[in-house]
Design an enzyme around this catalytic site. Structure first.
Site, PDB file in Angstrom:
ATOM      1  N   LYS A 101      11.367  27.282   1.912  1.00  0.00           N
ATOM      2  CA  LYS A 101      10.328  28.140   1.742  1.00  0.00           C
ATOM      3  C   LYS A 101      10.169  29.186   2.654  1.00  0.00           C
ATOM      4  O   LYS A 101      10.276  29.186   4.076  1.00  0.00           O
ATOM      5  CB  LYS A 101       9.042  27.111   1.911  1.00  0.00           C
ATOM      6  N   ILE A 137       0.771  -1.319   0.179  1.00  0.00           N
ATOM      7  CA  ILE A 137      -0.063   0.102   0.056  1.00  0.00           C
ATOM      8  C   ILE A 137       0.864   1.467   0.032  1.00  0.00           C
ATOM      9  O   ILE A 137       1.817   1.437   0.954  1.00  0.00           O
ATOM     10  CB  ILE A 137      -0.862   0.163   1.096  1.00  0.00           C
TER      11      ILE A 137
HETATM   12  C1  LIG Z   1      -4.124  17.156  -2.214  1.00  0.00           C
HETATM   13  C2  LIG Z   1      -3.266  17.217  -0.963  1.00  0.00           C
HETATM   14  C3  LIG Z   1      -2.082  17.920  -0.893  1.00  0.00           C
HETATM   15  C4  LIG Z   1      -1.462  18.019   0.436  1.00  0.00           C
HETATM   16  N1  LIG Z   1      -0.420  18.838   0.522  1.00  0.00           N
HETATM   17  C5  LIG Z   1       0.164  19.292   1.626  1.00  0.00           C
HETATM   18  C6  LIG Z   1       1.122  20.241   2.049  1.00  0.00           C
HETATM   19  O1  LIG Z   1       1.400  20.978   0.751  1.00  0.00           O
HETATM   20  N2  LIG Z   1       1.902  20.076   3.093  1.00  0.00           N
HETATM   21  C7  LIG Z   1       1.395  19.485   4.139  1.00  0.00           C
HETATM   22  O2  LIG Z   1       2.019  19.580   5.236  1.00  0.00           O
HETATM   23  N3  LIG Z   1       0.748  18.547   3.970  1.00  0.00           N
HETATM   24  C8  LIG Z   1      -0.159  18.362   2.782  1.00  0.00           C
HETATM   25  N4  LIG Z   1      -1.035  17.417   2.566  1.00  0.00           N
HETATM   26  C9  LIG Z   1      -1.206  16.204   3.986  1.00  0.00           C
HETATM   27  C10 LIG Z   1      -0.228  15.179   3.674  1.00  0.00           C
HETATM   28  O3  LIG Z   1      -0.106  14.758   2.474  1.00  0.00           O
HETATM   29  C11 LIG Z   1      -0.250  14.325   4.777  1.00  0.00           C
HETATM   30  O4  LIG Z   1      -0.316  15.037   6.002  1.00  0.00           O
HETATM   31  C12 LIG Z   1       0.872  13.593   4.610  1.00  0.00           C
HETATM   32  O5  LIG Z   1       1.300  12.971   3.576  1.00  0.00           O
HETATM   33  C13 LIG Z   1       0.816  12.524   5.730  1.00  0.00           C
HETATM   34  O6  LIG Z   1       0.229  11.282   5.333  1.00  0.00           O
HETATM   35  P1  LIG Z   1       0.101  10.021   6.117  1.00  0.00           P
HETATM   36  O7  LIG Z   1       1.538   9.634   6.513  1.00  0.00           O
HETATM   37  O8  LIG Z   1      -0.928  10.450   7.188  1.00  0.00           O
HETATM   38  O9  LIG Z   1      -0.583   8.862   5.237  1.00  0.00           O
HETATM   39  P2  LIG Z   1       0.035   8.339   3.813  1.00  0.00           P
HETATM   40  O10 LIG Z   1       1.199   9.125   3.176  1.00  0.00           O
HETATM   41  O11 LIG Z   1      -0.965   7.809   2.969  1.00  0.00           O
HETATM   42  O12 LIG Z   1       0.710   6.948   4.443  1.00  0.00           O
HETATM   43  C14 LIG Z   1      -0.188   5.983   4.854  1.00  0.00           C
HETATM   44  C15 LIG Z   1       1.033   4.740   5.486  1.00  0.00           C
HETATM   45  O13 LIG Z   1       0.292   3.707   5.959  1.00  0.00           O
HETATM   46  C16 LIG Z   1       0.673   2.423   5.457  1.00  0.00           C
HETATM   47  N5  LIG Z   1      -0.541   1.388   5.391  1.00  0.00           N
HETATM   48  C17 LIG Z   1      -1.765   1.654   5.082  1.00  0.00           C
HETATM   49  N6  LIG Z   1      -2.585   0.691   5.160  1.00  0.00           N
HETATM   50  C18 LIG Z   1      -1.527  -0.263   6.063  1.00  0.00           C
HETATM   51  C19 LIG Z   1      -1.859  -1.503   6.298  1.00  0.00           C
HETATM   52  N7  LIG Z   1      -2.996  -2.144   6.256  1.00  0.00           N
HETATM   53  N8  LIG Z   1      -0.712  -2.214   6.832  1.00  0.00           N
HETATM   54  C20 LIG Z   1       0.437  -1.496   7.251  1.00  0.00           C
HETATM   55  N9  LIG Z   1       0.737  -0.247   6.519  1.00  0.00           N
HETATM   56  C21 LIG Z   1      -0.385   0.344   5.853  1.00  0.00           C
HETATM   57  C22 LIG Z   1       0.688   2.754   3.956  1.00  0.00           C
HETATM   58  O14 LIG Z   1       1.895   1.774   3.367  1.00  0.00           O
HETATM   59  C23 LIG Z   1       1.808   4.022   4.028  1.00  0.00           C
HETATM   60  O15 LIG Z   1       2.986   3.782   4.596  1.00  0.00           O
HETATM   61  C24 LIG Z   1      -1.724  17.139   1.690  1.00  0.00           C
HETATM   62  C25 LIG Z   1      -2.763  16.273   1.423  1.00  0.00           C
HETATM   63  C26 LIG Z   1      -3.493  16.370   0.092  1.00  0.00           C
HETATM   64  C27 LIG Z   1      -4.633  15.331   0.009  1.00  0.00           C
END
Ligand SMILES: Cc1cc2nc3c(=O)[nH]c(=O)nc-3n(C[C@H](O)[C@H](O)[C@H](O)COP(=O)(O)OP(=O)(O)OC[C@H]3O[C@@H](n4cnc5c(N)ncnc54)[C@H](O)[C@@H]3O)c2cc1C
Length: 526
Positions: A81, A45
């Site tokens: 930035k 994923i």
């Molecule tokens: C359009 C958009 C633009 C953005 N721009 C910005 C920005 O400019 N600046 C900013 O600060 N934030 C921004 N964000 C927010 C930012 O993308 C997120 O805060 C950041 O990427 C954190 O994501 P995350 O780690 O929560 O999730 P993800 O990056 O989705 O990571 C999820 C993780 O969980 C794991 N995982 C999922 N299911 C399972 C499972 N069943 N078993 C094991 N592992 C699993 C995956 O492998 C992955 O490693 C933006 C978001 C969006 C939607």
């Protein structure tokens, strides 16, 4: 009493790895007697892969986890930035009047004992027509001339100009993963969580993975992104939508290579308002990260991609666009029993002003600070954590909404709906009503609950051409001549700083070069 011995972070995106590094450093996870920090991430994923702009708090976070700045710049393909450049937010293209404004990260200049400049700017002491940000801070002049925020020799994460970074989110997660394992004692497992089992109190007893079987911990941190695998699916913590206030719920994004290797890199995010949202444009070392954030209630995916490609022109030819769905909102209970959400699993505010990663940092500080040594204390820690997160989200949502609702644009249903009072939270309406007669002040905010300090509110408010009429109080501001001199001094200081600060691209390239040379020497010795 049951001692908290092990934390399991599920997910290896920005949220997972930042939380793992920060927590591991804070609890000294390398000590076998201390709290152990484990992270499990799926090999199948993927990460969300956007999230390229950060908030200045990132410098403190990276310094706290002991990540060398040059290594970070190389590993995350990062650039600096210094703020956000807003285009066409006040009025649509082709309309008379200013077409842009800048939100710098530096606070307005304030000489000890000198007058506070905002009221004097409102009373006309600055050079005629000069925007607020340009009058009170030299940062606009510096970024307009392509300067970086620091000198080569400044210590890590320090420099004369307040700043954050732009980076590639996937590369950032990778560099954090290396650092977390090499230097901080995080234990990584590569496996997909398929199932979660609860104990008799409804707390998580174990997660079951496809590749490695059961993994157990005392506290589970859900960093599985928009899926919210543990906090949503298992703990059933509800999501509170704020789509009634912030309409954007889709993005179409692209990675656009530079045409020439020496293309200047802006040290700010460019945000250009569109008919149903806005486009971010970010300069990394070898490419731009560009995306159109829009409201699906106000445009279709096809039309959004068309507008987006129109913005990019020839640069987008042959490139594939990535489509993303999201919703602004959060889980009021980020932390339920022994499960706490960090990152997108807990909530998200559309990306204007880059609050996503900053909220991850905040949740991680809070978690570290509140981490109970005794698992029986979990409920109390969770209550406090949730209160603090809700307060932050609501304040951030007000701040982001202010950008939209102050617009003079009425050229599409998106802008008409955004300026409709029914979509503006009462808390924001109250602030704006007061600021018609007096400018925003530090005392309007409880700083511990704010991500955006008063200066950010002031920059955006006046960038959006909000009118505060303090003429009835003119006699309370007798230091006009002194203020005029202050405004002149800022312009003078800007011209001196221009001599002192390097070109942004040159700064990034030299920092990276220094790291590669150092790493090369170390490898040769080894
Ligand atoms: C359009 C958009 C633009 C953005 N721009 C910005 C920005 O400019 N600046 C900013 O600060 N934030 C921004 N964000 C927010 C930012 O993308 C997120 O805060 C950041 O990427 C954190 O994501 P995350 O780690 O929560 O999730 P993800 O990056 O989705 O990571 C999820 C993780 O969980 C794991 N995982 C999922 N299911 C399972 C499972 N069943 N078993 C094991 N592992 C699993 C995956 O492998 C992955 O490693 C933006 C978001 C969006 C939607």
């Amino acid at each position: 009493m049951a001692r908290l011995k092990k934390v399991l972070i599920v997910g290896g995106g920005t949220a997972g790895w930042l939380a793992a590094c920060y927590l591991a450093k804070a609890v000294n996870a390398r000590d076998p007697q201390g709290v152990q920090v484990h992270l499990v991430e799926s090999p199948d994923i993927g990460l969300l892969g956007v999230g390229e702009a950060t908030f200045p708090s990132i410098r403190g976070t990276l310094a706290a986890i002991g990540l060398d700045e040059r290594r970070f710049l190389v590993g995350a393909t990062a650039t600096y930035k210094q703020g956000i450049h807003y285009r066409h937010w006040v009025r649509p293209p082709g309309t008379p009047g200013a077409d842009h404004f800048f939100h710098p990260f530096n606070a307005p200049s304030q000489r000890p004992g000198g007058p506070e400049l905002l009221p004097y700017w409102l009373l006309g002491a600055a050079p005629e027509g000069m925007p607020f940000a340009d009058a009170v801070s030299m940062q606009t002049a510096l970024v307009d001339h392509g300067r970086g925020p620091k000198r080569f020799k400044d210590p890590d994460y320090q420099g004369p100009m307040n700043h954050a970074f732009h980076f590639d989110a996937a590369c950032f997660a990778r560099v954090l993963a290396e650092h977390g394992q090499e230097a901080l004692g995080v234990k990584r497992h590569v496996a997909t969580v398929e199932r979660t089992e609860l104990d008799e109190h409804g707390a998580i007893a174990r997660v079951v993975t496809r590749e490695l079987g059961e993994l157990t911990a005392d506290l589970y941190v859900d960093c599985t992104g928009l899926r919210g695998l543990l906090i949503g699916n298992v703990m059933q913590s509800p999501f509170k939508s704020r789509a009634d206030v912030l309409f954007a719920d889709r993005a179409v994004a692209m990675q656009v290579p530079y045409e020439k290797a020496d293309t200047p890199i802006p040290s700010y995010t460019i945000s250009t308002a569109q008919e149903a949202g806005w486009i971010w444009d970010i300069g990394l070392q070898k490419r731009r990260g560009v995306g159109y954030v829009y409201s699906s209630r106000h445009t279709s995916d096809e039309r959004a991609e068309q507008v987006f490609r129109g913005y990019l022109g020839a640069a987008a030819e042959g490139l594939k666009a990535m489509h993303i769905k999201f919703e602004t909102g959060y889980r009021p209970e980020h932390w339920r029993r022994n499960c706490v959400a960090v990152g997108l699993a807990g909530g998200f505010v559309e990306p204007l002003e880059s609050t996503g990663i900053a909220l991850i940092e905040l949740a991680t500080y809070l978690l570290t600070h509140l981490l109970p040594s005794d698992t029986d204390e979990m409920e109390r820690a969770a209550r406090h954590f949730n209160e603090m997160m809700i307060a932050r989200y609501d304040r951030i949502i007000d701040f982001i909404k202010m950008h939209y609702c102050l617009s003079q644009r009425r050229d599409s249903a998106f802008w008409i709906d955004n300026t409709d009072a029914a979509s503006i939270p009462a808390t924001l309406q109250d602030k704006l009503a007061q600021w018609k007669h007096r400018p925003p002040h530090r005392l309007d905010f409880i700083s511990d609950l704010e991500m955006f300090l008063v200066s950010s509110w002031q920059y955006v408010l006046y960038g959006m051409e909000f009118k505060t009429d303090i003429s009835a109080m003119r006699s309370a501001y007798p230091r006009m001549e002194e203020a005029r001199q202050e405004f002149r001094n800022i312009q003078l200081a800007a011209s001196q700083a221009l001599q002192d600060l390097p070109d942004h691209r040159a700064l990034v390239e030299r920092m990276c070069q220094e790291y590669r040379e150092r790493a090369g020497r170390q490898n040769a010795v080894a």
